[in-house]
Design an enzyme around this catalytic site. Structure first.
Site, PDB file in Angstrom:
ATOM      1  N   ALA A   1       0.829  -1.202   0.000  1.00 15.17           N
ATOM      2  CA  ALA A   1       0.000   0.000   0.000  1.00 15.17           C
ATOM      3  C   ALA A   1       0.867   1.257   0.000  1.00 15.17           C
ATOM      4  O   ALA A   1       1.804   1.367   0.786  1.00 15.17           O
ATOM      5  CB  ALA A   1      -0.916   0.011   1.215  1.00 15.17           C
ATOM      6  N   ASP A   2       0.530   2.185  -0.877  1.00 12.45           N
ATOM      7  CA  ASP A   2       1.168   3.491  -0.824  1.00 12.45           C
ATOM      8  C   ASP A   2       0.228   4.444  -0.080  1.00 12.45           C
ATOM      9  O   ASP A   2      -0.806   4.032   0.437  1.00 12.45           O
ATOM     10  CB  ASP A   2       1.517   4.004  -2.223  1.00 12.45           C
ATOM     11  N   PHE A   3       0.581   5.715  -0.035  1.00  6.69           N
ATOM     12  CA  PHE A   3      -0.205   6.697   0.706  1.00  6.69           C
ATOM     13  C   PHE A   3      -1.650   6.754   0.208  1.00  6.69           C
ATOM     14  O   PHE A   3      -2.590   6.807   0.986  1.00  6.69           O
ATOM     15  CB  PHE A   3       0.457   8.076   0.612  1.00  6.69           C
TER      16      PHE A   3
ATOM     17  N   ASP B   1      -3.346   4.389  -1.442  1.00  2.00           N
ATOM     18  CA  ASP B   1      -4.037   3.145  -1.083  1.00  2.00           C
ATOM     19  C   ASP B   1      -4.500   3.184   0.363  1.00  2.00           C
ATOM     20  O   ASP B   1      -5.628   2.807   0.684  1.00  2.00           O
ATOM     21  CB  ASP B   1      -3.119   1.929  -1.260  1.00  2.00           C
TER      22      ASP B   1
END
Length: 83
Positions: free
Chosen positions: A37-39, A41
């Site tokens: 997960a990135d920011f 997500d």
């Protein structure tokens, strides 16, 4: 709200959002490392969680969430006790 209930709801939501088995989610699951997960997500996921639990995640706390355990703790701390 008890920790087990919160964790189970979070795990099922993670399963749906990140296409993993809810049974594979643990308290130590890291959103970035384990789920990729990135920011963005994580921001979308938090919206989903707030749909489940209500507006329980303050912005400053959201920035500190790295693991499922962190998220469960924030939800429990910010969910009013229902009588």
């Amino acid at each position: 709200m008890d920790k087990k209930t919160v964790f189970n709801t979070v795990a099922h939501t993670i399963g749906a959002q990140f296409q993993v088995q809810a049974a594979d989610v643990t308290e130590a699951t890291n959103f970035q490392r384990d789920l990729g997960a990135d920011f963005v997500d994580l921001a979308h996921f938090i919206v989903e969680i707030e749909d489940e639990f209500g507006d329980v995640i303050p912005d400053d706390a959201a920035e500190q969430i790295e693991t499922v355990q962190d998220l469960v703790k924030v939800i429990i701390q910010n969910t009013p006790n229902k009588k």
